[in-house]
Design a protein around this motif. Sequence first.
Motif, PDB file in Angstrom:
ATOM      1  N   MET A   1       0.979  -1.116   0.128  1.00 32.29           N
ATOM      2  CA  MET A   1      -0.031  -0.134   0.157  1.00 32.29           C
ATOM      3  C   MET A   1       0.671   1.328  -0.040  1.00 32.29           C
ATOM      4  N   TYR A   2       1.947   1.272   0.732  1.00 33.02           N
ATOM      5  CA  TYR A   2       2.842   2.483   0.936  1.00 33.02           C
ATOM      6  C   TYR A   2       4.252   2.262   0.271  1.00 33.02           C
ATOM      7  N   TRP A   3       4.212   1.144  -0.805  1.00 29.91           N
ATOM      8  CA  TRP A   3       5.672   0.816  -1.395  1.00 29.91           C
ATOM      9  C   TRP A   3       6.730   0.285  -0.413  1.00 29.91           C
ATOM     10  N   ASN A   4       6.307   0.095   0.629  1.00 32.99           N
ATOM     11  CA  ASN A   4       7.508  -0.572   1.646  1.00 32.99           C
ATOM     12  C   ASN A   4       8.609   0.152   1.433  1.00 32.99           C
ATOM     13  N   GLY A   5       8.700   1.506   1.949  1.00 34.59           N
ATOM     14  CA  GLY A   5       9.780   2.137   1.904  1.00 34.59           C
ATOM     15  C   GLY A   5      10.574   2.685   0.965  1.00 34.59           C
ATOM     16  N   GLY A   6       9.838   2.744  -0.233  1.00 33.40           N
ATOM     17  CA  GLY A   6      10.570   3.618  -1.322  1.00 33.40           C
ATOM     18  C   GLY A   6      10.130   4.966  -1.402  1.00 33.40           C
ATOM     19  N   GLY A   7       9.755   5.558  -0.515  1.00 31.95           N
ATOM     20  CA  GLY A   7       9.515   6.983  -0.343  1.00 31.95           C
ATOM     21  C   GLY A   7      10.878   7.760  -0.687  1.00 31.95           C
ATOM     22  N   TRP A   8      11.786   7.325  -0.022  1.00 33.92           N
ATOM     23  CA  TRP A   8      12.865   8.062  -0.145  1.00 33.92           C
ATOM     24  C   TRP A   8      13.565   8.393  -1.462  1.00 33.92           C
ATOM     25  N   ALA A   9      13.159   7.553  -2.529  1.00 34.57           N
ATOM     26  CA  ALA A   9      13.445   7.548  -3.793  1.00 34.57           C
ATOM     27  C   ALA A   9      12.636   8.713  -4.316  1.00 34.57           C
ATOM     28  N   TRP A  10      11.317   8.712  -3.969  1.00 37.21           N
ATOM     29  CA  TRP A  10      10.670   9.818  -4.669  1.00 37.21           C
ATOM     30  C   TRP A  10      11.139  11.113  -4.118  1.00 37.21           C
ATOM     31  N   MET A  11      11.333  11.242  -2.921  1.00 38.78           N
ATOM     32  CA  MET A  11      11.828  12.535  -2.115  1.00 38.78           C
ATOM     33  C   MET A  11      13.153  13.056  -3.128  1.00 38.78           C
ATOM     34  N   THR A  12      14.119  12.083  -3.628  1.00 42.03           N
ATOM     35  CA  THR A  12      15.283  12.259  -4.363  1.00 42.03           C
ATOM     36  C   THR A  12      14.658  12.746  -5.873  1.00 42.03           C
ATOM     37  N   PHE A  13      13.814  11.978  -6.132  1.00 44.74           N
ATOM     38  CA  PHE A  13      13.375  12.228  -7.752  1.00 44.74           C
ATOM     39  C   PHE A  13      12.801  13.424  -8.042  1.00 44.74           C
ATOM     40  N   MET A  14      11.673  13.787  -7.088  1.00 46.12           N
ATOM     41  CA  MET A  14      10.856  14.904  -7.414  1.00 46.12           C
ATOM     42  C   MET A  14      11.637  16.114  -7.493  1.00 46.12           C
ATOM     43  N   PRO A  15      12.381  16.581  -6.526  1.00 51.36           N
ATOM     44  CA  PRO A  15      13.269  17.829  -6.794  1.00 51.36           C
ATOM     45  C   PRO A  15      14.013  17.841  -8.032  1.00 51.36           C
ATOM     46  N   LEU A  16      14.529  16.672  -8.371  1.00 53.23           N
ATOM     47  CA  LEU A  16      15.324  16.878  -9.655  1.00 53.23           C
ATOM     48  C   LEU A  16      14.426  16.759 -10.834  1.00 53.23           C
ATOM     49  N   LEU A  17      13.115  16.389 -10.888  1.00 56.71           N
ATOM     50  CA  LEU A  17      12.433  16.532 -11.884  1.00 56.71           C
ATOM     51  C   LEU A  17      11.865  17.842 -12.138  1.00 56.71           C
ATOM     52  N   TRP A  18      11.600  18.636 -11.114  1.00 53.22           N
ATOM     53  CA  TRP A  18      10.997  19.895 -10.847  1.00 53.22           C
ATOM     54  C   TRP A  18      12.032  20.831 -11.365  1.00 53.22           C
ATOM     55  N   ILE A  19      13.391  20.583 -11.183  1.00 53.21           N
ATOM     56  CA  ILE A  19      14.472  21.433 -11.640  1.00 53.21           C
ATOM     57  C   ILE A  19      14.659  21.251 -13.204  1.00 53.21           C
ATOM     58  N   VAL A  20      14.674  20.008 -13.649  1.00 52.04           N
ATOM     59  CA  VAL A  20      14.708  19.783 -15.008  1.00 52.04           C
ATOM     60  C   VAL A  20      13.704  20.486 -15.920  1.00 52.04           C
ATOM     61  N   LEU A  21      12.277  20.233 -15.424  1.00 50.54           N
ATOM     62  CA  LEU A  21      11.092  20.692 -15.916  1.00 50.54           C
ATOM     63  C   LEU A  21      11.115  22.560 -16.023  1.00 50.54           C
ATOM     64  N   ILE A  22      11.551  23.124 -14.945  1.00 49.35           N
ATOM     65  CA  ILE A  22      11.454  24.500 -14.821  1.00 49.35           C
ATOM     66  C   ILE A  22      12.849  24.721 -15.827  1.00 49.35           C
ATOM     67  N   GLY A  23      13.892  24.249 -15.866  1.00 50.82           N
ATOM     68  CA  GLY A  23      15.065  24.380 -16.675  1.00 50.82           C
ATOM     69  C   GLY A  23      14.568  24.343 -18.084  1.00 50.82           C
ATOM     70  N   LEU A  24      13.672  23.575 -18.511  1.00 57.31           N
ATOM     71  CA  LEU A  24      13.467  23.341 -20.163  1.00 57.31           C
ATOM     72  C   LEU A  24      12.492  24.263 -20.390  1.00 57.31           C
ATOM     73  N   VAL A  25      11.522  24.906 -19.357  1.00 61.28           N
ATOM     74  CA  VAL A  25      10.566  25.883 -19.622  1.00 61.28           C
ATOM     75  C   VAL A  25      11.415  27.279 -19.854  1.00 61.28           C
ATOM     76  N   VAL A  26      12.335  27.498 -18.966  1.00 65.08           N
ATOM     77  CA  VAL A  26      13.180  28.689 -19.262  1.00 65.08           C
ATOM     78  C   VAL A  26      13.967  28.653 -20.554  1.00 65.08           C
ATOM     79  N   TRP A  27      14.548  27.454 -20.793  1.00 67.35           N
ATOM     80  CA  TRP A  27      15.226  27.165 -22.227  1.00 67.35           C
ATOM     81  C   TRP A  27      14.345  27.662 -23.298  1.00 67.35           C
TER      82      TRP A  27
END
Length: 92
Positions: A1-27
Motif C-alpha cells: 500500500m505504501y510501497w514498503n519504504g520506497g518514499g526516499w526515492a521519490w523524495m530524491t527524484f521529485m526535486p530533480l524532476l522539477w529542476i529539469v522541468l523548470i530548466g526546460l521551460v526557461v530554455w
Amino acid sequence: MYWNGGGWAWMTFMPLLWIVLIGLVVWAVFRLTRHQGDGRGGGGTAQGWTPGGPPRETPEEILDRRFAAGEIDAGAYRDAREHLASYRPGPK
C-alpha cells in the motif's frame, strides 16, 4: 500500500524532476523569444528583415550613414560605392 519504504526515492527524484522541468521551460522561452537575426547564420531574409527586430541596413545604407556623419570623406565614399557596385549582381 505504501510501497514498503520506497518514499526516499521519490523524495530524491521529485526535486530533480522539477529542476529539469523548470530548466526546460526557461530554455524554451529563451529560445522562442531570442532575436533571430543576431548574426549567427540563422534567421532573416534576403531583404534584411528579421522577425522581431528592425530591418538590417544594407552595406550601401551603412556607407551613406557614415558619409553623412562625417566619418569618411568624399573620396573614400566614392571608392567604397564603386567597390560595392562591382560585387552587386545585375546591371551596373
